[in-house]
Design an enzyme around this catalytic site. Sequence first.
Site, PDB file in Angstrom:
ATOM      1  NE  ARG A  23      27.227  31.727  32.902  1.00 32.79           N
ATOM      2  CZ  ARG A  23      27.943  32.835  32.074  1.00 32.79           C
ATOM      3  NH1 ARG A  23      28.651  32.839  30.906  1.00 32.79           N
ATOM      4  NH2 ARG A  23      27.647  34.218  32.722  1.00 32.79           N
TER       5      ARG A  23
ATOM      6  CG  HIS B   5      29.804  41.092  27.342  1.00 29.59           C
ATOM      7  ND1 HIS B   5      30.725  41.057  28.524  1.00 29.59           N
ATOM      8  CD2 HIS B   5      30.504  41.943  26.626  1.00 29.59           C
ATOM      9  CE1 HIS B   5      31.758  41.887  28.514  1.00 29.59           C
ATOM     10  NE2 HIS B   5      31.587  42.372  27.135  1.00 29.59           N
TER      11      HIS B   5
ATOM     12  CB  CYS C 104      21.496  31.059  12.848  1.00 28.00           C
ATOM     13  SG  CYS C 104      22.064  30.074  11.627  1.00 28.00           S
TER      14      CYS C 104
ATOM     15  CB  CYS D 101      19.080  29.486   7.222  1.00 29.04           C
ATOM     16  SG  CYS D 101      20.385  28.851   8.751  1.00 29.04           S
TER      17      CYS D 101
ATOM     18  CB  THR E 168      32.612  45.173  36.291  1.00 33.36           C
ATOM     19  OG1 THR E 168      33.475  44.971  35.317  1.00 33.36           O
ATOM     20  CG2 THR E 168      32.637  46.943  36.245  1.00 33.36           C
ATOM     21  CB  SER E 169      37.345  42.382  37.764  1.00 30.36           C
ATOM     22  OG  SER E 169      37.360  41.977  36.351  1.00 30.36           O
TER      23      SER E 169
HETATM   24  N1  APR Z   1      29.162  43.370  45.405  1.00 40.76           N
HETATM   25  C1  APR Z   1      29.996  44.238  44.488  1.00 40.76           C
HETATM   26  N2  APR Z   1      30.840  43.742  43.953  1.00 40.76           N
HETATM   27  C2  APR Z   1      31.253  42.522  43.833  1.00 40.76           C
HETATM   28  C3  APR Z   1      30.460  41.490  44.767  1.00 40.76           C
HETATM   29  C4  APR Z   1      29.442  41.887  45.465  1.00 40.76           C
HETATM   30  N3  APR Z   1      28.328  41.216  46.135  1.00 40.76           N
HETATM   31  N4  APR Z   1      31.059  40.359  44.580  1.00 40.76           N
HETATM   32  C5  APR Z   1      32.009  40.376  43.566  1.00 40.76           C
HETATM   33  N5  APR Z   1      32.203  41.801  43.273  1.00 40.76           N
HETATM   34  C6  APR Z   1      33.119  42.322  42.340  1.00 40.76           C
HETATM   35  C7  APR Z   1      34.590  41.691  42.386  1.00 40.76           C
HETATM   36  O1  APR Z   1      35.436  42.246  43.509  1.00 40.76           O
HETATM   37  C8  APR Z   1      35.137  41.727  41.054  1.00 40.76           C
HETATM   38  O2  APR Z   1      35.779  43.023  40.671  1.00 40.76           O
HETATM   39  O3  APR Z   1      32.522  42.236  40.950  1.00 40.76           O
HETATM   40  C9  APR Z   1      33.773  41.877  40.218  1.00 40.76           C
HETATM   41  C10 APR Z   1      33.514  40.633  39.161  1.00 40.76           C
HETATM   42  O4  APR Z   1      34.596  40.889  38.380  1.00 40.76           O
HETATM   43  P1  APR Z   1      34.792  39.421  37.358  1.00 40.76           P
HETATM   44  O5  APR Z   1      34.139  38.326  37.738  1.00 40.76           O
HETATM   45  O6  APR Z   1      35.572  39.853  36.379  1.00 40.76           O
HETATM   46  O7  APR Z   1      33.329  39.814  36.439  1.00 40.76           O
HETATM   47  P2  APR Z   1      33.175  41.240  35.292  1.00 40.76           P
HETATM   48  O8  APR Z   1      34.062  42.298  35.580  1.00 40.76           O
HETATM   49  O9  APR Z   1      31.560  41.379  34.886  1.00 40.76           O
HETATM   50  O10 APR Z   1      33.726  40.452  34.041  1.00 40.76           O
HETATM   51  C11 APR Z   1      33.643  41.125  32.693  1.00 40.76           C
HETATM   52  O11 APR Z   1      34.625  39.200  31.541  1.00 40.76           O
HETATM   53  O12 APR Z   1      34.496  36.961  31.142  1.00 40.76           O
HETATM   54  C12 APR Z   1      33.933  37.939  30.783  1.00 40.76           C
HETATM   55  O13 APR Z   1      32.167  38.441  29.700  1.00 40.76           O
HETATM   56  C13 APR Z   1      32.425  38.224  30.718  1.00 40.76           C
HETATM   57  O14 APR Z   1      31.037  39.930  31.160  1.00 40.76           O
HETATM   58  C14 APR Z   1      32.272  39.204  31.586  1.00 40.76           C
HETATM   59  C15 APR Z   1      33.533  40.177  31.576  1.00 40.76           C
END
Ligand code: APR
Length: 232
Positions: free
Chosen positions: A55, A104, A112, A134, A171-172
């Site tokens: 990553r 995050h 460490c 350490c 974000t989802s």
């Molecule tokens: N533009 C806008 N939104 C988008 C796009 C885009 N091009 N592509 C995807 N998305 C949206 C999706 O519809 C989804 O709702 O981004 C969101 C991504 O959701 P996740 O994959 O769940 O990512 P995230 O919400 O950042 O996850 C939160 O979960 O696994 C942990 O630590 C990890 O920080 C992360 C946290």
Amino acid sequence: MKIVILTGAGVSAESGLGTFRDKDGLWTQYDLSDVATPEGFERDPVKVHDFYNARRANAAQADPNAAHFALARLAERHSGEVVLITQNVDGLHELAGQEAIHMHGALSRAKCAVCDAKWDAPLRMTATDPCPSCSKPATRPDIVWFGEFPEYMDEIEAHLISADLFVAIGTSGQVYPAAGFVAKAARAGAATLEINLEPSDVSGLFDDHRHGSASEIVPIWVDEVLGPPDSS
Ligand code: APR
């Protein structure tokens, strides 16, 4: 007007970095309990380092997209305070010229597992790398894993309850505490806006929604907030 913004993996999707829960997302390719928990690291540190080294290499090749640049422009030109909180561990907001509160952690940082010292991560890390503080061979990514407590939460809470506008982008809304930020900001009187490809799990808690790709929608929204160029 104080604007508090939360970003997730969707804001970096158009920079070529995968999201977690979309089709082909990272959590469809890896079992998160293997690579994103302290127990997984305990069990197999090599697998965890391989996951984050890949990553980190991806993120090193990625460029900020129009959404990152628009948010940096907002922070620079908005008359009120702009605070950016990110769940992302890539450095694309910083590359676009904006400071972000990394709740995050960050791929660019190592820590460490014994003494908690932190330092800038090399591109490739292994668990036997000695800690510069350490000297124990207990190097891990400075990433907040499931079951660990996100960073800067006191600072974040203070921003949420003093926001006039809270905006979640990409974000989802499936992972707490970030998914709970909209309710906290709204309870304290903030207006709330969700910018996302599709409705998230917490869409119902937002006053306003703009659905579509971040690189398209965020610049339009930022132009609306800043007004025509000569007015800000
Ligand atoms: N533009 C806008 N939104 C988008 C796009 C885009 N091009 N592509 C995807 N998305 C949206 C999706 O519809 C989804 O709702 O981004 C969101 C991504 O959701 P996740 O994959 O769940 O990512 P995230 O919400 O950042 O996850 C939160 O979960 O696994 C942990 O630590 C990890 O920080 C992360 C946290």
